[in-house]
Structure formats: structure tokens, C-alpha cells
Design an enzyme around this catalytic site. Structure first.
Site, PDB file in Angstrom:
ATOM      1  CG  ASP A 136      67.828  47.316  25.306  1.00 17.79           C
ATOM      2  OD1 ASP A 136      67.277  48.350  24.878  1.00 17.79           O
ATOM      3  OD2 ASP A 136      68.502  47.285  26.344  1.00 17.79           O
ATOM      4  CG  ASP A 154      69.023  52.302  24.131  1.00 16.70           C
ATOM      5  OD1 ASP A 154      68.492  52.965  25.047  1.00 16.70           O
ATOM      6  OD2 ASP A 154      69.076  51.059  24.124  1.00 16.70           O
TER       7      ASP A 154
END
Length: 178
Positions: A136, A154
């Protein structure tokens, strides 16, 4: 032919693995997967975000490196190999189910939404297999408020879920039962 026979034969004719919009689903999922993996590979290995980050892009957006060993929003963090492989296996099962659903879908919007979720799930699944965690890197923050750190996979998943929700209400609340 009786109604039962018609219903039964119509049910048997539904595609299992390849349907009307399968090419679209495959192309969109692959594009999303490639974009996700390219950004992660470049940030982790090309730019070396671990050594050169964080990078402030805007007053409210930074590029940081976070290894997410859980699922969305950092839930269910797994620090063991068993947990890692269980999440990877869950990703495979869910992705297969979404693909079968996409082979049977009747609308382009539904196919697009499923493609986005599939592309995102596969992108994060590859990270989990390659690194043991999901990469991330986008961090939104305002003042002392910090939103969770996420990646392009995401974004695809959230956009796909929004599309699924929109599709479920498009024809009324009971359209999914038809």
C-alpha cells in the site's frame, strides 16, 4: 414442454466460465492488474520507496510504503505463514466465484464492476504471494486526520463494489431476485 422443464433447461444453458461479457471482463481486469502491479513494482524496486520515502505529493497526499498483512483497511492482520496462505486461498476462491458470476451477467455495467473487483483482488493476491503482504502506498491526510493507506488495486475494488451496488438498485430493490 412444462414450465419446470423450461426453467431447468434454461438454467443448464447458463455459461460457467465464458459468457457474453467475458472478453470485456478479462481485458478490464488485466488492465487494472497491470497498472496496479506496475506502480507497486516501480515504487518498491525502481524508486526504492523504503529508502527514499515518504514523498509528499500534495499537502494532503503522500506516497509512503506500508506492508498490509491483512485485508481491507488493515483488518485481520496475519503475521504467520498460515494466515498468509489462508488469505491467498480465499482470494483465489473469491476471484473464481466472481469470474463465474461475470460469465453469467447480463449487463455491461455489472461485467465492468466485476472486472474491477477481479483485477484488484488478483493484484493484491499477487502481492501477498510475492511479499507476504500487500503493498500500500497512497496516504491521504488532513491536519491530524489520517485516512488509511491504499493502492490502485484497492481503488479498483472500491469502484467495482460501487458499480455492484449501483447495479443492484438500478432496476429496483427486488431486481436481484429475478
Amino acid at each position: 414442454m412444462s414450465d419446470t422443464e423450461k426453467t431447468g433447461s434454461a438454467h443448464l444453458k447458463q455459461p460457467l466460465l465464458w459468457g457474453r461479457f467475458s472478453a470485456l471482463v478479462l481485458i478490464v481486469a488485466l488492465i487494472g492488474l497491470v497498472l496496479d502491479q506496475a506502480t507497486k513494482l516501480w515504487l518498491v524496486h525502481g524508486f526504492d520507496l523504503a529508502a527514499n520515502g515518504p514523498v509528499g505529493l500534495l499537502p494532503v497526499v503522500d506516497i509512503v510504503l506500508v506492508w498490509n498483512r491483512g485485508i481491507s483497511y488493515g483488518l485481520f492482520q496475519q503475521h504467520s505463514d498460515l494466515g498468509r496462505w489462508l488469505l491467498a486461498g480465499l482470494t483465489v476462491v473469491v476471484t473464481a466465484g466472481l469470474w463465474i458470476w461475470s460469465a453469467r451477467c447480463a449487463s455491461r455495467l455489472l461485467a465492468l464492476a466485476l472486472a474491477l473487483v477481479i483485477g484488484g483482488a488478483v493484484g493484491n493476491g499477487i502481492d501477498r504471494l510475492a511479499y507476504g503482504a500487500v503493498v500500500d502506498f497512497v496516504h491521504f491526510h488532513v491536519g491530524t486526520f489520517s485516512w488509511y493507506v491504499f493502492n490502485l488495486a484497492d481503488v479498483w475494488i472500491v469502484a467495482g463494489v460501487v458499480g455492484l451496488l449501483y447495479d443492484s438498485f438500478q432496476n429496483g430493490p427486488n431486481s436481484a431476485a429475478k
